[in-house]
Structure formats: structure tokens, C-alpha cells
Design a protein around this motif. Structure first.
Motif, PDB file in Angstrom:
ATOM      1  N   MET A   1       0.848  -1.185  -0.006  1.00 47.05           N
ATOM      2  CA  MET A   1       0.048   0.139  -0.167  1.00 47.05           C
ATOM      3  C   MET A   1       0.877   1.299  -0.084  1.00 47.05           C
ATOM      4  N   ARG A   2       0.374   2.548  -0.288  1.00 44.70           N
ATOM      5  CA  ARG A   2       1.001   3.773  -0.299  1.00 44.70           C
ATOM      6  C   ARG A   2       1.120   4.164   1.000  1.00 44.70           C
ATOM      7  N   THR A   3       2.223   4.744   1.305  1.00 45.69           N
ATOM      8  CA  THR A   3       2.757   5.340   2.596  1.00 45.69           C
ATOM      9  C   THR A   3       1.706   6.607   2.778  1.00 45.69           C
ATOM     10  N   THR A   4       1.722   7.282   3.875  1.00 45.36           N
ATOM     11  CA  THR A   4       1.144   8.390   4.447  1.00 45.36           C
ATOM     12  C   THR A   4       1.549   9.628   3.543  1.00 45.36           C
ATOM     13  N   GLY A   5       3.098   9.664   3.521  1.00 49.02           N
ATOM     14  CA  GLY A   5       3.611  10.893   2.697  1.00 49.02           C
ATOM     15  C   GLY A   5       3.299  10.819   1.353  1.00 49.02           C
ATOM     16  N   ASP A   6       3.012   9.447   0.651  1.00 49.36           N
ATOM     17  CA  ASP A   6       2.673   9.302  -0.693  1.00 49.36           C
ATOM     18  C   ASP A   6       1.346   9.920  -0.567  1.00 49.36           C
ATOM     19  N   ARG A   7       0.480   9.587   0.018  1.00 47.44           N
ATOM     20  CA  ARG A   7      -0.916   9.901  -0.002  1.00 47.44           C
ATOM     21  C   ARG A   7      -1.075  11.354   0.006  1.00 47.44           C
ATOM     22  N   ILE A   8      -0.382  12.062   0.994  1.00 48.04           N
ATOM     23  CA  ILE A   8      -0.429  13.467   1.123  1.00 48.04           C
ATOM     24  C   ILE A   8       0.047  14.053  -0.323  1.00 48.04           C
ATOM     25  N   ARG A   9       1.264  13.489  -0.864  1.00 52.19           N
ATOM     26  CA  ARG A   9       1.680  14.149  -2.168  1.00 52.19           C
ATOM     27  C   ARG A   9       0.564  14.190  -3.104  1.00 52.19           C
ATOM     28  N   HIS A  10      -0.046  12.705  -3.252  1.00 53.17           N
ATOM     29  CA  HIS A  10      -0.991  12.744  -4.009  1.00 53.17           C
ATOM     30  C   HIS A  10      -2.276  13.482  -3.997  1.00 53.17           C
ATOM     31  N   THR A  11      -2.520  13.782  -2.923  1.00 54.04           N
ATOM     32  CA  THR A  11      -3.860  14.608  -2.517  1.00 54.04           C
ATOM     33  C   THR A  11      -3.496  15.847  -2.623  1.00 54.04           C
ATOM     34  N   LEU A  12      -2.349  16.589  -2.241  1.00 54.42           N
ATOM     35  CA  LEU A  12      -2.125  17.895  -2.501  1.00 54.42           C
ATOM     36  C   LEU A  12      -2.006  18.171  -4.040  1.00 54.42           C
ATOM     37  N   GLY A  13      -1.110  17.315  -4.703  1.00 49.40           N
ATOM     38  CA  GLY A  13      -0.867  17.548  -6.145  1.00 49.40           C
ATOM     39  C   GLY A  13      -2.191  17.651  -6.877  1.00 49.40           C
ATOM     40  N   PHE A  14      -3.151  16.542  -6.712  1.00 47.83           N
ATOM     41  CA  PHE A  14      -4.621  16.684  -7.156  1.00 47.83           C
ATOM     42  C   PHE A  14      -5.182  17.784  -6.903  1.00 47.83           C
ATOM     43  N   GLU A  15      -5.329  18.517  -5.507  1.00 46.27           N
ATOM     44  CA  GLU A  15      -6.003  19.362  -5.487  1.00 46.27           C
ATOM     45  C   GLU A  15      -5.577  20.928  -5.993  1.00 46.27           C
ATOM     46  N   ILE A  16      -4.205  20.981  -6.092  1.00 47.10           N
ATOM     47  CA  ILE A  16      -3.544  22.129  -6.577  1.00 47.10           C
ATOM     48  C   ILE A  16      -3.674  22.086  -8.254  1.00 47.10           C
TER      49      ILE A  16
END
Length: 142
Positions: A1-16
């Protein structure tokens, strides 16, 4: 599974990236000024960011339990994107109606247009994200 850091990068990139594309398009499409659409986009982004993290975490856990893997087929990606947008619409619809002082039906119409945009965007973004940042292979047992 993805790490918390990877999930945060994914989410922030998606939203920005989504904000940079959506706010100007919404201003033109819906006829409101940039401040109103920008405000709606930022509020929607905050709601979506929280929902994105929770939803993807739950979805991955469900996939792991049901399929033994978090790898998504094209059909699962379509289901994933539709379910995400449906949940987001339920959370965001009352906010749209209240802030723009419009009926729930008008908010629903606007929300559906936003959902179509973000449905396509989410599919493309996640496809590219998974190519650029693939899910690590699980460690092999010796």
C-alpha cells in the motif's frame, strides 16, 4: 500500500492542479465572478482533500481485503472515480446552494457539471500519478 507521505503528495498535487484548471473554467462556464468561483473552488478543494484522503484509504483497505492487492484495473478505476465523486457531491451540494444563494436543484446541476470535470480529471490524474509514482511491490517472504 502507499505510505502516508505518498498519500499526502497525491492529494495535494491533485487539489492544486485541479484548482488551477477548474477555477478559471468555472468562472466562464457558470457566469459567476472569479472571486465567487475561486472561493467555491478553494472550499471544494478543502472538502475534497479531506474526503480524498479518507476515501482512498478506505478504498485501498477494501481492495486489499477483497482482492489481496491495491492494483486497480481500468474498470475498478472507473468505479473508484464515480464513487468518489458521488460521495463528494453529497458533502458539497449544500455548501454550493448556501454560498451562491441558489436552489438545491441549481446547486445539483452545478455540482454535476463539476463532477463531470473532476471525474475525467481524477481518472487522468490517477492514471498519470500511478505511472510516475508506482505502488511499491510487496516484500517477498523468504
Amino acid at each position: 500500500m502507499r505510505t502516508t507521505g505518498d498519500r499526502i503528495r497525491h492529494t495535494l498535487g491533485f487539489e492544486i492542479i485541479g484548482l488551477l484548471i477548474f477555477a478559471p473554467l468555472a468562472t466562464v462556464a457558470f457566469g459567476y465572478n472569479m472571486f465567487e468561483m475561486g472561493t467555491m473552488a478553494v472550499v471544494g478543494s478543502i472538502v475534497a482533500t479531506v474526503w480524498n484522503y479518507i476515501y482512498n484509504l478506505l478504498f485501498d483497505h477494501a481492495m486489499l481485503r477483497l482482492r489481496g492487492s491495491v492494483r486497480k484495473t481500468t474498470l475498478i478505476r472507473v468505479f473508484h472515480a464515480c464513487l468518489f465523486e458521488g460521495g463528494l457531491l453529497l458533502f458539497f451540494l449544500p455548501i454550493i446552494a448556501w454560498y451562491l444563494a441558489i436552489s438545491l436543484w441549481d446547486a445539483f446541476t452545478m455540482g454535476m457539471a463539476m463532477s463531470v470535470f473532476y471525474l475525467v480529471y481524477a481518472f487522468v490524474y490517477n492514471l498519470i500519478y500511478d505511472k510516475v509514482f508506482p505502488v511499491p511491490e510487496p516484500a517477498q517472504l523468504s
